[in-house]
Motif scaffolding. Structure first.
Motif, PDB file in Angstrom:
ATOM      1  N   THR A 178       0.725  -1.187   0.125  1.00 16.19           N
ATOM      2  CA  THR A 178      -0.013   0.012  -0.050  1.00 16.19           C
ATOM      3  C   THR A 178       0.970   1.140   0.133  1.00 16.19           C
ATOM      4  OG1 THR A 178      -1.829  -1.022   1.011  1.00 16.19           O
ATOM      5  CG2 THR A 178      -1.556   1.344   1.439  1.00 16.19           C
ATOM      6  N   PHE A 179       0.611   2.405  -0.670  1.00 18.00           N
ATOM      7  CA  PHE A 179       1.166   3.582  -0.897  1.00 18.00           C
ATOM      8  C   PHE A 179       0.199   4.792   0.117  1.00 18.00           C
ATOM      9  CE2 PHE A 179       2.621   1.226  -4.547  1.00 18.00           C
ATOM     10  CZ  PHE A 179       4.224   1.306  -4.026  1.00 18.00           C
ATOM     11  N   HIS A 180       1.010   5.261   0.848  1.00 18.78           N
ATOM     12  CA  HIS A 180       0.313   6.157   1.951  1.00 18.78           C
ATOM     13  C   HIS A 180       0.827   7.568   1.269  1.00 18.78           C
ATOM     14  CE1 HIS A 180       0.205   8.213   6.238  1.00 18.78           C
ATOM     15  NE2 HIS A 180      -0.801   8.600   5.351  1.00 18.78           N
ATOM     16  N   LEU A 181      -0.166   8.501   1.117  1.00 15.66           N
ATOM     17  CA  LEU A 181      -0.042   9.950   0.554  1.00 15.66           C
ATOM     18  C   LEU A 181      -0.602  10.655   1.982  1.00 15.66           C
ATOM     19  CD1 LEU A 181      -1.614  10.254  -2.831  1.00 15.66           C
ATOM     20  CD2 LEU A 181       0.881  10.970  -2.175  1.00 15.66           C
ATOM     21  N   PRO A 182       0.490  11.050   2.957  1.00 11.63           N
ATOM     22  CA  PRO A 182       0.031  11.698   4.068  1.00 11.63           C
ATOM     23  C   PRO A 182      -0.539  13.088   3.931  1.00 11.63           C
ATOM     24  CG  PRO A 182       2.488  11.488   4.142  1.00 11.63           C
ATOM     25  CD  PRO A 182       1.899  10.575   2.878  1.00 11.63           C
ATOM     26  N   ALA A 183      -0.019  13.909   2.989  1.00 12.91           N
ATOM     27  CA  ALA A 183      -0.537  15.210   2.759  1.00 12.91           C
ATOM     28  C   ALA A 183      -2.108  15.342   2.292  1.00 12.91           C
ATOM     29  CB  ALA A 183       0.311  15.841   1.537  1.00 12.91           C
ATOM     30  N   ASP A 184      -2.409  13.940   1.711  1.00 12.94           N
ATOM     31  CA  ASP A 184      -4.033  13.975   1.288  1.00 12.94           C
ATOM     32  C   ASP A 184      -4.640  13.025   2.176  1.00 12.94           C
ATOM     33  OD1 ASP A 184      -3.535  15.659  -0.893  1.00 12.94           O
ATOM     34  OD2 ASP A 184      -3.357  13.822  -2.298  1.00 12.94           O
ATOM     35  N   GLY A 185      -4.182  12.504   3.228  1.00 11.27           N
ATOM     36  CA  GLY A 185      -4.705  11.565   4.369  1.00 11.27           C
ATOM     37  C   GLY A 185      -5.410  10.363   3.404  1.00 11.27           C
ATOM     38  N   ALA A 186      -4.405   9.862   2.212  1.00  8.04           N
ATOM     39  CA  ALA A 186      -5.090   8.962   1.534  1.00  8.04           C
ATOM     40  C   ALA A 186      -4.042   7.680   1.427  1.00  8.04           C
ATOM     41  CB  ALA A 186      -5.162   9.326   0.037  1.00  8.04           C
ATOM     42  N   ILE A 187      -4.774   6.588   1.101  1.00 10.61           N
ATOM     43  CA  ILE A 187      -3.737   5.286   0.746  1.00 10.61           C
ATOM     44  C   ILE A 187      -4.285   4.690  -0.556  1.00 10.61           C
ATOM     45  CG2 ILE A 187      -3.157   4.520   3.189  1.00 10.61           C
ATOM     46  CD1 ILE A 187      -5.619   3.084   3.539  1.00 10.61           C
ATOM     47  N   LEU A 188      -3.306   4.321  -1.142  1.00 11.32           N
ATOM     48  CA  LEU A 188      -3.528   3.462  -2.356  1.00 11.32           C
ATOM     49  C   LEU A 188      -3.339   2.192  -2.073  1.00 11.32           C
ATOM     50  CD1 LEU A 188      -1.985   6.536  -3.214  1.00 11.32           C
ATOM     51  CD2 LEU A 188      -1.973   5.613  -5.615  1.00 11.32           C
ATOM     52  N   THR A 189      -4.486   1.474  -2.150  1.00 16.91           N
ATOM     53  CA  THR A 189      -4.377  -0.054  -1.601  1.00 16.91           C
ATOM     54  C   THR A 189      -4.394  -1.033  -2.398  1.00 16.91           C
ATOM     55  OG1 THR A 189      -6.824   0.176  -1.602  1.00 16.91           O
ATOM     56  CG2 THR A 189      -6.054   0.982   0.428  1.00 16.91           C
ATOM     57  N   GLY A 190      -4.380  -0.932  -3.946  1.00 16.04           N
ATOM     58  CA  GLY A 190      -4.033  -1.941  -4.915  1.00 16.04           C
ATOM     59  C   GLY A 190      -5.378  -2.808  -4.620  1.00 16.04           C
ATOM     60  N   ASP A 191      -5.401  -4.091  -4.545  1.00 12.57           N
ATOM     61  CA  ASP A 191      -6.221  -5.210  -4.264  1.00 12.57           C
ATOM     62  C   ASP A 191      -6.388  -5.282  -2.771  1.00 12.57           C
ATOM     63  OD1 ASP A 191      -6.971  -5.057  -6.977  1.00 12.57           O
ATOM     64  OD2 ASP A 191      -6.063  -7.175  -7.315  1.00 12.57           O
ATOM     65  N   THR A 192      -5.892  -4.655  -1.945  1.00  9.49           N
ATOM     66  CA  THR A 192      -6.147  -5.078  -0.452  1.00  9.49           C
ATOM     67  C   THR A 192      -7.262  -4.822   0.081  1.00  9.49           C
ATOM     68  OG1 THR A 192      -3.772  -5.029  -0.025  1.00  9.49           O
ATOM     69  CG2 THR A 192      -5.194  -4.841   2.068  1.00  9.49           C
ATOM     70  N   VAL A 193      -7.748  -3.308  -0.387  1.00  8.12           N
ATOM     71  CA  VAL A 193      -9.184  -2.959  -0.158  1.00  8.12           C
ATOM     72  C   VAL A 193      -9.619  -2.308  -1.482  1.00  8.12           C
ATOM     73  CG1 VAL A 193     -10.621  -1.140   0.796  1.00  8.12           C
ATOM     74  CG2 VAL A 193      -8.668  -2.218   2.105  1.00  8.12           C
ATOM     75  N   LEU A 194     -10.760  -2.806  -1.912  1.00 12.82           N
ATOM     76  CA  LEU A 194     -11.442  -2.340  -3.093  1.00 12.82           C
ATOM     77  C   LEU A 194     -12.486  -1.282  -2.992  1.00 12.82           C
ATOM     78  CD1 LEU A 194     -11.927  -5.933  -4.623  1.00 12.82           C
ATOM     79  CD2 LEU A 194      -9.931  -4.348  -5.004  1.00 12.82           C
ATOM     80  N   GLY A 195     -12.861  -0.675  -3.874  1.00 14.20           N
ATOM     81  CA  GLY A 195     -13.754   0.426  -3.897  1.00 14.20           C
ATOM     82  C   GLY A 195     -15.361  -0.199  -4.081  1.00 14.20           C
ATOM     83  N   ARG A 196     -15.456  -1.403  -4.196  1.00 13.31           N
ATOM     84  CA  ARG A 196     -16.759  -1.894  -4.002  1.00 13.31           C
ATOM     85  C   ARG A 196     -16.461  -3.562  -3.691  1.00 13.31           C
ATOM     86  NH1 ARG A 196     -18.214  -0.104  -8.468  1.00 13.31           N
ATOM     87  NH2 ARG A 196     -17.754  -1.789 -10.080  1.00 13.31           N
ATOM     88  N   GLY A 197     -17.447  -4.049  -2.991  1.00 12.00           N
ATOM     89  CA  GLY A 197     -17.076  -5.316  -2.659  1.00 12.00           C
ATOM     90  C   GLY A 197     -16.095  -5.801  -1.451  1.00 12.00           C
ATOM     91  N   THR A 198     -15.545  -7.044  -1.836  1.00 10.00           N
ATOM     92  CA  THR A 198     -14.360  -7.380  -0.835  1.00 10.00           C
ATOM     93  C   THR A 198     -13.443  -8.095  -1.792  1.00 10.00           C
ATOM     94  OG1 THR A 198     -15.552  -9.481  -0.182  1.00 10.00           O
ATOM     95  CG2 THR A 198     -15.678  -7.779   1.229  1.00 10.00           C
ATOM     96  N   THR A 199     -12.152  -8.134  -1.267  1.00 13.81           N
ATOM     97  CA  THR A 199     -10.994  -8.734  -2.122  1.00 13.81           C
ATOM     98  C   THR A 199     -11.051 -10.342  -1.979  1.00 13.81           C
ATOM     99  OG1 THR A 199      -8.714  -8.387  -3.137  1.00 13.81           O
ATOM    100  CG2 THR A 199      -9.211  -8.427  -0.590  1.00 13.81           C
ATOM    101  N   MET A 200     -10.139 -11.043  -2.749  1.00 11.23           N
ATOM    102  CA  MET A 200      -9.900 -12.270  -2.654  1.00 11.23           C
ATOM    103  C   MET A 200      -8.583 -12.431  -1.961  1.00 11.23           C
ATOM    104  SD  MET A 200      -9.484 -15.054  -5.562  1.00 11.23           S
ATOM    105  CE  MET A 200      -8.235 -14.360  -6.225  1.00 11.23           C
ATOM    106  N   VAL A 201      -8.266 -13.290  -1.197  1.00 10.57           N
ATOM    107  CA  VAL A 201      -6.911 -13.910  -0.948  1.00 10.57           C
ATOM    108  C   VAL A 201      -6.395 -14.964  -1.547  1.00 10.57           C
ATOM    109  CG1 VAL A 201      -5.717 -14.785   0.966  1.00 10.57           C
ATOM    110  CG2 VAL A 201      -7.228 -13.087   1.475  1.00 10.57           C
ATOM    111  N   ALA A 202      -5.381 -14.825  -2.392  1.00 18.22           N
ATOM    112  CA  ALA A 202      -5.102 -15.649  -3.528  1.00 18.22           C
ATOM    113  C   ALA A 202      -4.712 -16.725  -3.292  1.00 18.22           C
ATOM    114  CB  ALA A 202      -4.546 -14.945  -4.767  1.00 18.22           C
ATOM    115  N   HIS A 203      -5.010 -17.740  -2.774  1.00 11.02           N
ATOM    116  CA  HIS A 203      -4.155 -19.030  -2.172  1.00 11.02           C
ATOM    117  C   HIS A 203      -3.774 -19.762  -3.108  1.00 11.02           C
ATOM    118  CE1 HIS A 203      -3.561 -22.788   0.151  1.00 11.02           C
ATOM    119  NE2 HIS A 203      -4.001 -23.392  -1.004  1.00 11.02           N
ATOM    120  N   PRO A 204      -2.379 -20.113  -3.308  1.00  8.64           N
ATOM    121  CA  PRO A 204      -1.841 -20.334  -1.988  1.00  8.64           C
ATOM    122  C   PRO A 204      -0.661 -19.258  -1.721  1.00  8.64           C
ATOM    123  CG  PRO A 204      -0.759 -21.552  -3.890  1.00  8.64           C
ATOM    124  CD  PRO A 204      -1.793 -20.906  -4.233  1.00  8.64           C
TER     125      PRO A 204
END
Length: 273
Positions: free
Chosen positions: A145-171
């Motif tokens: 995840t990338f944190h933009l402290p000046a914007d109070g924002a985090i770029l989460t990739g697939d760790t947190v999505l904008g809609r629904g939930t993400t998959m833990v890609a076993h294995p």
């Protein structure tokens, strides 16, 4: 769903999200990628340098659109970063590096172009832009995840999505790591001023704490359902999926089965099934 949606999602996907972040939406919508991959163009206001997070798929028109978006703003792309190595985020990175002459930095050495990688705890400076790297494994072992402290924002990739939930890609992905990562993001939202989630797919979320709370509750509920399914006699991941995900589009069951395998491994490691 009635009532407010988790995380307070924006009404649209793409465009300017914060003073330092703009989304260029890739044309690869699907049930797994939602509206498509969010490629993030980051720059400090007034700077002529920019960084790009997740160039996305190998789509020449999309890659050139990212460059054109930066150039229209008088900015030169100086750095390419990857949240993780899945193709919908990283496949276009090598070609994008050719177009821009930038290094590609990632946690996984196999994805890097250049001498420098990434690791949790690093601070990056791109033309005055302060960007901090947070290790958030779980969805994949190399997720950042990338944190933009000046914007109070985090770029989460697939760790947190904008809609629904993400998959833990076993294995490769592990649920214990993923839960630890969610708790790390929860602390950032509750204690360190993070308000906004800039996800890898779907709309921007204005309520980071609410989004992570929802994810943690969802994971706890799914684990309880999987444990109940095993107690009821389900012996394979496919059997658990048919019981637990009966209300989910069967086209998504193969992905759900990977997630269930991660959940079963988590429960087995702790002697709970």
């Amino acid at each position: 769903m009635s009532g407010p949606l988790p995380g307070d999602p924006a009404d649209t996907v793409g465009g300017v999200a914060t003073p330092r972040a703009q989304c260029v939406l890739a044309p690869n919508p699907s049930p797994m990628t939602l509206d498509g991959t969010n490629t993030w163009l980051l720059s400090e206001p007034g700077s002529d340098l920019a960084a790009v997070v997740d160039p996305g798929p190998l789509d020449e028109a999309h890659l050139r659109r990212i460059v054109d978006t930066a150039e229209r703003q008088g900015k030169r792309i100086a750095l390419t970063l990857l949240t993780h190595g899945h193709a919908d985020h990283a496949e276009g990175a090598a070609r994008f590096a050719e177009l821009t002459g930038t290094p590609v930095r990632a946690l996984d050495p196999a994805l890097r172009l250049g001498d420098e990688g990434l690791r949790g705890g690093q601070r990056l400076d791109v033309g005055g832009l302060d960007l901090r790297v947070v290790g958030t494994p779980g969805h994949t072992s190399d997720s950042l995840t990338f944190h933009l402290p000046a914007d109070g924002a985090i770029l989460t990739g697939d760790t947190v999505l904008g809609r629904g939930t993400t998959m833990v890609a076993h294995p490769d992905g592990r649920l214990g790591d993923y839960l630890d990562s969610l708790r790390r993001l929860h602390a950032m939202a509750s204690e360190h001023g993070v308000r906004t989630v800039l996800p890898g797919h779907g709309p921007v979320l204005a309520d980071a704490l609410g989004a992570v709370d929802y994810y943690l509750a969802h994971r706890a509920a799914r684990l309880a359902q999987v444990e109940t399914a095993v107690e009821a006699g389900c012996r394979t991941a496919a059997e658990v999926v048919a019981r637990v995900y009966a209300d989910v589009d069967p086209a998504l069951w193969p992905a759900a089965e990977l997630s269930v395998r991660a959940q079963l491994t988590y429960l087995e490691d702790r002697g709970l099934v």
